[in-house]
Write a protein that holds these residues in place. Structure first.
Motif, PDB file in Angstrom:
ATOM      1  N   UNK A 147       0.752  -1.384   0.123  1.00 49.99           N
ATOM      2  CA  UNK A 147       0.163  -0.032  -0.018  1.00 49.99           C
ATOM      3  C   UNK A 147       0.805   1.205   0.043  1.00 49.99           C
ATOM      4  N   UNK A 148       2.243   0.938   0.151  1.00 50.11           N
ATOM      5  CA  UNK A 148       3.065   2.418   0.256  1.00 50.11           C
ATOM      6  C   UNK A 148       2.735   3.449   1.366  1.00 50.11           C
ATOM      7  N   UNK A 149       2.468   2.750   2.442  1.00 48.99           N
ATOM      8  CA  UNK A 149       1.961   3.670   3.457  1.00 48.99           C
ATOM      9  C   UNK A 149       3.191   4.641   3.897  1.00 48.99           C
ATOM     10  N   UNK A 196       9.723  -0.846  -7.906  1.00 49.67           N
ATOM     11  CA  UNK A 196       8.557   0.237  -7.912  1.00 49.67           C
ATOM     12  C   UNK A 196       7.395  -0.229  -8.233  1.00 49.67           C
ATOM     13  N   UNK A 197       7.233  -1.280  -9.140  1.00 48.12           N
ATOM     14  CA  UNK A 197       6.081  -1.779  -9.876  1.00 48.12           C
ATOM     15  C   UNK A 197       5.262  -2.561  -8.738  1.00 48.12           C
ATOM     16  N   UNK A 198       5.999  -3.250  -7.853  1.00 47.00           N
ATOM     17  CA  UNK A 198       5.209  -3.954  -6.684  1.00 47.00           C
ATOM     18  C   UNK A 198       4.792  -3.039  -5.528  1.00 47.00           C
ATOM     19  N   UNK A 199       5.307  -1.964  -5.462  1.00 48.36           N
ATOM     20  CA  UNK A 199       5.368  -1.020  -4.008  1.00 48.36           C
ATOM     21  C   UNK A 199       3.940  -0.258  -4.359  1.00 48.36           C
ATOM     22  N   UNK A 200       2.892  -0.115  -3.404  1.00 51.25           N
ATOM     23  CA  UNK A 200       1.702   0.438  -3.746  1.00 51.25           C
ATOM     24  C   UNK A 200       0.834  -0.027  -4.750  1.00 51.25           C
ATOM     25  N   UNK A 201       0.936  -0.954  -5.265  1.00 47.81           N
ATOM     26  CA  UNK A 201      -0.265  -1.682  -6.250  1.00 47.81           C
ATOM     27  C   UNK A 201      -0.867  -2.957  -5.511  1.00 47.81           C
TER      28      UNK A 201
ATOM     29  N   UNK B 182       0.916  15.045 -13.216  1.00 46.88           N
ATOM     30  CA  UNK B 182       1.582  16.320 -12.606  1.00 46.88           C
ATOM     31  C   UNK B 182       0.836  16.993 -11.329  1.00 46.88           C
ATOM     32  N   UNK B 183      -0.086  15.999 -10.824  1.00 44.50           N
ATOM     33  CA  UNK B 183      -0.758  16.595  -9.630  1.00 44.50           C
ATOM     34  C   UNK B 183       0.276  17.015  -8.654  1.00 44.50           C
ATOM     35  N   UNK B 184       1.396  16.614  -8.737  1.00 35.78           N
ATOM     36  CA  UNK B 184       2.294  17.187  -7.620  1.00 35.78           C
ATOM     37  C   UNK B 184       2.188  16.665  -6.153  1.00 35.78           C
ATOM     38  N   UNK B 185       1.472  15.443  -5.865  1.00 32.59           N
ATOM     39  CA  UNK B 185       1.129  15.243  -4.750  1.00 32.59           C
ATOM     40  C   UNK B 185       2.431  14.313  -4.017  1.00 32.59           C
ATOM     41  N   UNK B 186       2.157  14.557  -2.636  1.00 31.76           N
ATOM     42  CA  UNK B 186       3.359  13.816  -1.860  1.00 31.76           C
ATOM     43  C   UNK B 186       2.900  12.449  -1.631  1.00 31.76           C
ATOM     44  N   UNK B 187       1.633  12.252  -1.486  1.00 34.06           N
ATOM     45  CA  UNK B 187       1.056  10.687  -1.114  1.00 34.06           C
ATOM     46  C   UNK B 187      -0.090  10.319  -2.219  1.00 34.06           C
ATOM     47  N   UNK B 188      -0.024   9.330  -2.984  1.00 39.04           N
ATOM     48  CA  UNK B 188      -0.784   9.068  -3.804  1.00 39.04           C
ATOM     49  C   UNK B 188      -0.682   7.711  -4.262  1.00 39.04           C
ATOM     50  N   UNK B 189      -1.743   6.866  -4.204  1.00 35.09           N
ATOM     51  CA  UNK B 189      -1.417   5.292  -3.978  1.00 35.09           C
ATOM     52  C   UNK B 189      -2.545   4.901  -5.042  1.00 35.09           C
ATOM     53  N   UNK B 190      -2.776   5.173  -6.162  1.00 34.66           N
ATOM     54  CA  UNK B 190      -4.076   4.785  -6.884  1.00 34.66           C
ATOM     55  C   UNK B 190      -3.803   4.027  -8.075  1.00 34.66           C
ATOM     56  N   UNK B 191      -3.002   2.942  -7.819  1.00 34.99           N
ATOM     57  CA  UNK B 191      -2.716   2.059  -9.077  1.00 34.99           C
ATOM     58  C   UNK B 191      -1.077   2.234  -9.287  1.00 34.99           C
ATOM     59  N   UNK B 192      -0.800   2.017 -10.329  1.00 34.48           N
ATOM     60  CA  UNK B 192       0.596   1.841 -10.877  1.00 34.48           C
ATOM     61  C   UNK B 192       1.237   3.441 -10.461  1.00 34.48           C
ATOM     62  N   UNK B 193       2.361   3.440 -10.079  1.00 33.36           N
ATOM     63  CA  UNK B 193       2.910   4.626 -10.010  1.00 33.36           C
ATOM     64  C   UNK B 193       3.677   4.793 -11.420  1.00 33.36           C
ATOM     65  N   UNK B 194       3.105   5.267 -12.418  1.00 28.63           N
ATOM     66  CA  UNK B 194       3.644   5.163 -13.583  1.00 28.63           C
ATOM     67  C   UNK B 194       4.968   6.303 -13.851  1.00 28.63           C
ATOM     68  N   UNK B 195       4.944   7.137 -12.820  1.00 28.97           N
ATOM     69  CA  UNK B 195       6.481   7.951 -12.887  1.00 28.97           C
ATOM     70  C   UNK B 195       7.731   7.161 -12.700  1.00 28.97           C
ATOM     71  N   UNK B 196       7.449   6.172 -11.932  1.00 31.49           N
ATOM     72  CA  UNK B 196       8.698   5.336 -11.809  1.00 31.49           C
ATOM     73  C   UNK B 196       9.123   4.637 -12.956  1.00 31.49           C
TER      74      UNK B 196
END
Lengths: 474, 474
Positions: A147-149, A196-201, B182-196
């Motif tokens: 969940x990437x707490x 990174x793919x597995x963190x938070x997903x 580009x939301x610029x959030x520090x916490x955001x875990x709503x699926x794959x973090x594509x930035x990574x």
């Protein structure tokens, strides 16, 4: 469903304690989330090693059963329990512990996914260290990664992602392929950083089985204050003033609404109310300073520093402070940590774990204070959260005598309305640090661009050719 | 190759300054890397906006030409220049600047990929902030993201990944699809973090066009010391003692070998040699403390703190310190930053940007000091690096009178041998913070498990169906 032979194979692989069926007494605990969510499990797997877990996945693949990975089972979004069908299996990380191996030179620790945060810290604290993610709940490492707490000290230490140096993962494919990214390096850019793919997903692409985590030295001095800001606008001014005057000494900047504090005082009568005259302000901020090194000769302890800094802010022309009490660190966190339980006892809680840029968070709060009572009269806003990083536990409470109490269509309307405000109007996130889960699936569907959904689906196919893992991101 | 109509379309889209052909005077600069690598470009594209860049990619897609994304062109691994074929185009980020937008409340800045680190900081410094990635070179933001640089203050501020709050990306697909995170959030875990996916992968999956970056308050006080450790083993002891006594005040812990320092003194005669009697030790450590807040009444400035802490370490029974000089922060960094240029002038440099766990880094150095002269007599080890985070610029120099000088097969043998030691024996990384690039392709091929190569290839197909981007990770 598993046939007799598959049951036998799983039982032989995992032993009687590692393979539970509905008739087993221990199974029920895996069907109900500690906080939200409840379902029915066909069976529970409790592997002790990554190898066992890998083989168990391969066996379940043959049987084409859906597995729900379950870690500490303390989440908010219904991600860790099976649905009501009774045909899903729970893949518990409970027994996946192994040795906790501390590496002093690398300032890191290797740990199994089933180890609880409290266990990990109990092991690290005598050595002078801790894993710096501070949470009210006591999740296990695997779920914290999935969940990437971030928690209450994000401001200083970042989230789990920023503290992960290595990962071991088992895919949901036919072979239960193990992937090892356990070098534990702080700098390593040799292609895709698959961790990174597995963190938070939320376990959508594989099960995290072990990790190498960064650890930080324990605080040797701490100070905390409860601050009453003049109004919502003053909050940002106070935060920036503290950041500028305290830098990395500032380890928490939490906000607590009057309603949430009232719930905590109602539920925990022994909780000390530190506010003048027993009155509870519209909002209070919990500010904490910490340092991991010894105070030097001639230096003030942190409580003195905090008093000086607050005195300084007190004298600002804009008068951002109404009240400020430097006091017991323990007492102040007791109040903060009682909010969650307190709010739960005030009625039916409709929890949101949302986030914003730090600028928009306070604007959102103001707008909600004005508009929500108009749209949904009688619903209480009992919010609190991590103002310093933009995270907000925007908890709504439907009192027992409210017509919407336990009315699922009312709750759904309420949830949908709030998320529209969060995402469409204030450019925020519908999930700050609890991932997607079952509760947020509709919002994921609505707000994820088609191209990204498609890419997520392809990732899913890539990591597990058949949709065995029940967590879908598509 | 582009046909006449395609040339015309690109010229119309980008204007005469945005589309360069070999006959244009400015083109040559894009064929040679400032540090390593040289090739031949069919043309250079210099879009000014993400929209232009997207359309340019779509046009090149039609023409089926290969594009090499080029940012500040300061890398070490030959990733930013075209090959010798003369048929590849350079996609330069130079003109992709736009407005630098600072958000004081969110403590973040929105910036175009073509903005140089020095430009960004020149804009932030009057406001009291900086982007905390400290590098000797002056790359542009796009390249820093694509290589995930860390630099000399990683220990305190982390790498670019840890300081990225938002990204905008253009894919190499037929449409030049723009993705906006580009939301610029520090916490955001709503699926794959594509930035990574786009950070640290050298532009393999798309071109980074804009970013939202975390910024940190400027230092108001700093102190630095040059330390001579007793031996390699003492280095780790000194690092841990400083971490324990200074926490986040410790902003750099750099190592410099005698040979690298000698090269710097040879090349920059004006450089002050601070060591007693003009002698240069086997190794020196540069230690820096910084704080972003004002020193309070009764507190020592950081130089006093550093002296006290070093005095403390000086008295350890194990006697880890041979010498320690607290001195001018500027002078000490001048020496550190002169190493790179100095080493380059000592002969043919064979550079390695490798990393290890902090424990293994010193073991690797000891082993190399003993074994490399045996395997490759006459080759000088002129290394220096970021001991505090495990990163090492392991530079080898082949003197002009050496038989292997400019002998590419000798260089290849040397490189292969070193990387075997790094990866197979000391469990390190063959690229700490310059990504893969052309120079490391062979090592990527050798050390990436088949499953991960395959997954990378699929990602590549997913983000750009045809292999238009020349950067391959497969």
């Amino acid at each position: 469903m598993l046939n007799a032979q598959q049951r036998e194979s799983l039982s032989a692989l995992l032993g009687p304690k590692g393979f539970l069926l509905p008739e087993d007494h221990d199974l029920a605990a895996y069907e109900t989330c500690v906080r939200y969510g409840q379902g029915k499990a066909a069976f529970v797997l409790r592997p002790e090693t990554s190898q066992q877990l890998s083989r168990a996945i391969a066996l379940c693949h043959e049987a084409a059963v859906t597995l729900i990975p379950q870690s500490g089972n303390t989440g908010l979004v219904g991600a860790s329990v099976p649905d009501q069908s009774g045909v899903q299996g729970v893949l518990s990380l409970d027994h996946l512990k192994g040795e906790i191996a501390f590496d002093p030179d690398n300032r890191s620790v290797t740990v199994g996914a089933g180890v609880r945060l409290s266990e990990l810290n109990a092991c690290l604290e005598p050595l002078g260290f801790s894993f710096p993610i501070d949470l009210g709940a006591d999740p296990a490492v695997g779920g914290m990664l999935a969940t990437n707490t971030g928690g209450a000290r994000f401001l200083r230490y970042g989230d789990v992602r920023q503290n992960t140096l290595g990962l071991e993962v088992v895919l949901y494919d036919e072979q239960g392929t193990q992937l090892n990214f356990m070098k534990g390096l702080r700098k390593d850019n040799t292609g895709v950083d698959w961790k990174q793919l597995f963190i938070g997903t939320g376990g959508a692409f594989g099960v995290i089985t072990r990790a190498v985590l960064n650890v930080e030295p324990l605080a040797r001095d701490q100070a905390a204050a409860l601050i009453v800001p003049r109004d919502d606008k003053a909050v940002s001014e106070i935060l920036l003033a503290l950041e500028s005057r305290c830098g990395p000494l500032l380890t928490a900047f939490e906000g607590m609404s009057r309603e949430a504090m009232l719930c905590a005082y109602d539920h925990v009568p022994s909780l000390r109310n530190p506010f003048a005259g027993g009155d509870v302000p519209e909002m209070a901020l919990l500010v904490e300073l910490s340092q991991s090194w010894e105070t030097m000769e001639g230096e003030q302890p942190l409580s003195g520093r905090l008093e000086t800094v607050l005195g300084d802010i007190w004298s600002f022309e804009s008068e951002p402070l109404v009240d400020a009490l430097v006091g017991s660190v323990h007492d102040m966190w007791s109040l903060r940590h009682a909010l969650s339980e307190g709010v739960k006892h005030a009625g039916q809680i409709v929890p949101f774990d949302v986030s914003f840029t730090r600028r928009e968070l306070m604007t959102f709060r103001s707008a909600m204070a004005e508009e929500l009572p108009r749209e949904f009269p009688g619903v209480r806003i009992c919010d609190f959260g991590h103002i310093g990083d933009g995270g907000l536990h925007f908890n709504l409470v439907i009192p027992q005598d409210h017509q919407g109490y336990r009315d699922s269509s009312f709750v759904e309307r309420l949830r949908a309305w709030v998320i529209v405000q969060v995402v469409e109007r204030f450019n925020g996130s519908f999930s700050a640090e609890h991932a997607v889960g079952r509760s947020n699936q509709a919002f994921y569907d609505r707000y994820t661009p088609q191209k990204l959904k498609q890419m997520s689906e392809e990732l899913k196919k890539m990591t597990s050719p058949d949709p065995l893992g029940a967590v879908t991101l598509s």
